[in-house]
Structures are given as structure tokens and as C-alpha cells.
Scaffold this motif. Sequence first.
Motif, mmCIF file in Angstrom:
data_model
loop_
_atom_site.group_PDB
_atom_site.id
_atom_site.type_symbol
_atom_site.label_atom_id
_atom_site.label_comp_id
_atom_site.label_asym_id
_atom_site.label_seq_id
_atom_site.Cartn_x
_atom_site.Cartn_y
_atom_site.Cartn_z
ATOM 1 N N ASP A 171 0.600 -1.149 0.101
ATOM 2 C CA ASP A 171 -0.181 0.011 0.140
ATOM 3 C C ASP A 171 0.928 0.733 0.217
ATOM 4 O O ASP A 171 1.924 1.607 0.787
ATOM 5 N N THR A 172 0.028 2.312 -1.293
ATOM 6 C CA THR A 172 1.016 3.666 -0.769
ATOM 7 C C THR A 172 1.017 5.027 -0.255
ATOM 8 O O THR A 172 1.037 5.631 -0.127
ATOM 9 N N LYS A 173 -0.533 4.338 0.053
ATOM 10 C CA LYS A 173 -1.089 5.442 0.971
ATOM 11 C C LYS A 173 -0.539 5.502 2.965
ATOM 12 O O LYS A 173 0.043 4.645 3.359
ATOM 13 N N HIS A 174 -0.628 6.445 2.619
ATOM 14 C CA HIS A 174 -0.289 6.888 4.643
ATOM 15 C C HIS A 174 -1.295 6.683 5.267
ATOM 16 O O HIS A 174 -1.856 6.847 5.596
ATOM 17 N N HIS A 175 -0.708 6.333 6.193
ATOM 18 C CA HIS A 175 -1.162 5.674 7.436
ATOM 19 C C HIS A 175 -0.383 6.184 8.385
ATOM 20 O O HIS A 175 0.826 5.622 8.909
#
Length: 219
Positions: A171-175
Motif C-alpha cells: 500500500d502506498t497510502k500514508h497511514h
Amino acid sequence: MRKIAVFGASGRTGRYLVEEVIAQGYIPVCLVREESTNKPIQTEVVTHLGSPMNYGAVLETIEGCDAVLCALNIARKSDFPWSTVTSPPNLLEESMKNIVNAMKEKGIKRVITVSAWGVGDSYKEVNWMFRFLINKTNVGVAYKGHEDQERILRNSSLNWTAVRPVGLNNDTKHHPTRISQNGSKKLRMMISRQNVAKFMLEILDDEKYYQTNPSISNE
């Protein structure tokens, strides 16, 4: 500019680690196998060819570096848990021995490595599925290697951190990252490789993480 040695730079986590080192304004100095098809291609990268199981190659790579980041792992033919192991079973142990000894020879103190949730005292935190994979499949070969590299770090005089991520994805979305020290927090089951890389750079100069094994997941 600070130079940061990166081992495992051509791997799935290592590639994000190289990107993050560059993003933070450092120069990544990477040791990759000559036959690797995933060598870093960024112009900022200094690349050495060789194996981390070769002491001379490790020593040459860390020359002039300020810190070491390690994302080595035991490879299998596929992600199928029973898939054949393709790395030497002692890859992590022998590589970490070389890294620690070379760092001592060159006077480098800071090292951060990727380990795994379920290694060492975090084994009691993992669910039955993780325990099954560790104990009954070839995933256990990597866990044995992580146990060995953590033991070598504990017995060194270095400012080490062994980061223990939960299951990894791309996943390349920031969490936000949830951090558990000695089981202080209940973790979720996944974290992205990119977030692992970001966390490693975030704690690079943070002394509270010296000689610790933080487990991490997505928040």
C-alpha cells in the motif's frame, strides 16, 4: 551530506528504504548482488556489487557512512508459505555478523534492521495464524534468521534497533504507525513496506529506540 548504508536495497522493503533515504536528503550506499534484476536506479544511489555474506564487500560498502539500515530477508520462490527457500538459510545471521564487525572496525554506531513481529519476546503477542506459519511452514526459516540477527545485535555494543513489523503489504497510502514496546499496544495485522521504511528513517537519530525491538502496524 550524510551517507547511509543500505543492505537489502533490491528487496521489496529495501526499495522503499532507498527512496526514503533519498527523500530525507541522505545518500544511500547500497550493496546488491551482481545478478540482481532490481538494482536501485536513482542517480543519488552509490552501488556496490557483492554479497553481505562477504566481509570485504560489507566493509567496502559502509566506508564513510554514518549509519546502517538493513532490510535483508530470506527469499522463497513465491509468497506461498511452503514455497522453496532460495536464500542460504544462514543469510541473515552471517550478514549481520559481517555488518556488526565492519561497523566496529569503521567506528559506526547506529544500525536499524527489519525483523518481524513474532520474533523473540513478541511471539506471545501473535495470533494462532502467525504461530502456525512460523512453526509449520518455510516462513519459519526467515524467523529463525531474524532471531539470529537480533541475538547478534543484542550482544554488540552498537546503537541498534530491530523493527518488528506485522504482515507487510505494498500500500502506498500514508497511514499513522502504531508502535508497541514489549506488548504495550495491541497491533493491527498489516503495515505497508513504505511505512516501515518511513518509520526507520524517523527513528534514525532517536536515542529512545536504541537497544529496543519496537513492533509496528498501521494505526
